[in-house]
Design an enzyme around this catalytic site. Structure first.
Site, mmCIF file in Angstrom:
data_model
loop_
_atom_site.group_PDB
_atom_site.id
_atom_site.type_symbol
_atom_site.label_atom_id
_atom_site.label_comp_id
_atom_site.label_asym_id
_atom_site.label_seq_id
_atom_site.Cartn_x
_atom_site.Cartn_y
_atom_site.Cartn_z
ATOM 1 N N GLU A 171 17.927 53.957 55.779
ATOM 2 C CA GLU A 171 17.789 52.570 56.236
ATOM 3 C C GLU A 171 16.685 52.399 57.284
ATOM 4 O O GLU A 171 16.633 53.134 58.275
ATOM 5 C CB GLU A 171 19.125 52.086 56.806
ATOM 6 C CG GLU A 171 19.142 50.597 57.104
ATOM 7 C CD GLU A 171 20.525 50.020 56.952
ATOM 8 O OE1 GLU A 171 20.947 49.727 55.817
ATOM 9 O OE2 GLU A 171 21.204 49.859 57.977
ATOM 10 N N ASN A 197 31.873 50.447 53.189
ATOM 11 C CA ASN A 197 31.359 50.475 54.563
ATOM 12 C C ASN A 197 32.441 51.009 55.497
ATOM 13 O O ASN A 197 33.554 50.481 55.541
ATOM 14 C CB ASN A 197 30.891 49.076 55.008
ATOM 15 C CG ASN A 197 29.872 49.182 56.134
ATOM 16 O OD1 ASN A 197 29.858 50.175 56.885
ATOM 17 N ND2 ASN A 197 29.006 48.190 56.258
#
Ligand SMILES: O=C(O)c1ccccc1NCC(=O)[C@H](O)[C@H](O)COP(=O)(O)O
Length: 374
Positions: free
Chosen positions: A159, A293
């Site tokens: 990311e 998540n």
């Protein structure tokens, strides 16, 4: 009806997917062209979304007010509400509705306003056209599957993230292209580019720059999608995949957005955090990629055993459907990666632990305990 269609308020309103109507009770609303092409998508109990009919190139939705949108969401266990007043200021919204209940709700409320502004600057028709003219997508799912097979450890979605609501600024000296190139060089299968500006200091421009710099890894647009416009916009600037968050989107929204993704050749990473969201998503056809998540986006609590718990319960159903699972957030070392791999993930999405290191590319070998092969 013409007056309704001509309403600038309607055109600038990011209402939950197929129900774009800030309009008087039981108004008939014509959807944007993309929705019209998608065909009938949803129906609901009386008082929510009453009907959706195909009428040539125009879908017609009959619904009441924003409360009904939130009622539909609440009936699916979604606690994030919409304010549905994208042309009002946040001060006015909070005076009318009270403050958002948590950070994720705050992000979504801002997003409603932001999307309306985006639509006003770049109308859906134009964005749809430029998405249609963008170079073909790269195979996000395929890149993950191939990397997992090649390396024997979960494929990495690295990311590109400057800041976050839970951590503040993670990296002062931030160059999205440099970081992306380093990730690619050291074996990331795919990249995730934060595009939210207000809370993550990201941008669509970063995504576009990374694409234009010649990075070959497929790119995930890490955005808080609430409206089809964002999906077309992401594609128009080079995204290959998009995030859909089940904590925010109703089943009908997810279904509708998946159709748009299919039409555009985009992969959708559908993110869940709890059992109810997982059950909802598993009932939706054509989900290929589920992200679990470990971070609650409402409380910020990170708990990697979340992945294990959800896969213990739903792993069989997931495998039967050929869905690939991505473990997201809070992964810092080889033990963390091994733990979620044992739980059943084939890929991991990692931001903070890489981006905060001086050399985010070289940090990949530290995360996995070995170098990754391309
Ligand atoms: O990271 C946050 O603080 C956050 C807050 C509100 C909504 C989303 C948030 N993060 C998105 C993510 O889940 C992460 O960026 C991603 O999974 C990577 O996590 P990490 O490796 O822990 O940076």
């Amino acid at each position: 009806m013409d007056a309704v269609l001509g309403s600038p308020k309607l055109r600038a309103s990011p209402f939950p997917a197929a129900a774009r109507s800030p309009l008087p009770p039981r108004a008939l609303v014509a959807l944007a062209p993309a929705a019209a092409r998608a065909g009938p998508l949803r129906s609901g109990p009386k008082g929510t979304i009453q009907a959706l009919a195909r009428n040539g190139m125009v879908n017609v939705v009959e619904r009441e007010d924003c409360r009904s949108v939130n009622d539909v969401a609440a009936s699916q266990g979604i606690r994030i509400r919409r304010h549905c007043r994208p042309t009002a200021s946040m001060k006015e919204i909070e005076e009318a509705t009270g403050a958002p209940r948590n950070v994720l709700e705050r992000i979504i409320w801002d997003k409603e306003i932001e999307v309306a502004q985006g639509l006003a600057r770049n109308p859906l028709k134009e964005v749809t056209e430029s998405a249609g003219m963008a170079p073909p997508t790269r195979d996000f799912y395929g890149a993950l599957a191939a990397s997992y097979k090649r390396n024997g450890v979960p494929a990495l979605i690295a990311e590109v993230k400057k800041a976050s609501p839970s951590r503040g600024v993670i990296r002062e000296n931030f160059d999205a292209v440099e970081i992306a190139q380093a990730y690619e060089k050291y074996g990331a299968a795919c990249l995730s580019i934060l595009t939210d500006e207000k809370y993550f200091q990201g941008s669509f421009e970063n995504l576009q720059k990374v694409r234009k710099a010649g990075v070959k890894c497929p790119l995930l647009c890490k955005e808080f999608v609430i409206d089809e416009w964002q999906i077309y916009y992401a594609r128009s600037v080079g995204a290959d995949a998009i995030l859909l968050i089940a904590a925010v989107l109703t089943d009908a929204d997810i279904t509708y957005f998946l159709r748009i993704c299919k039409e555009l050749g985009l992969t959708a990473l559908v993110e869940v955090h709890d059992g109810r969201e997982m059950e909802r998503v598993l009932r939706i056809d054509s989900v290929q990629l589920i992200g679990i998540n470990n971070r609650s986006l409402a409380t910020f609590i990170v708990d990697t055993s979340n992945t294990k718990r959800l896969l213990e319960k739903h792993g069989d159903a997931i495998r039967e459907k050929g869905i690939l699972v991505v473990g997201e957030s809070g992964l810092f070392n080889p033990d963390d990666v091994a733990y979620v791999q044992k739980a059943g993930v084939s890929a991991v999405l990692v931001g903070e632990s890489l981006v905060k290191q001086e050399d985010p590319g070289r940090a990949i070998a530290g995360l996995f305990g070995k170098e990754l092969l391309h």
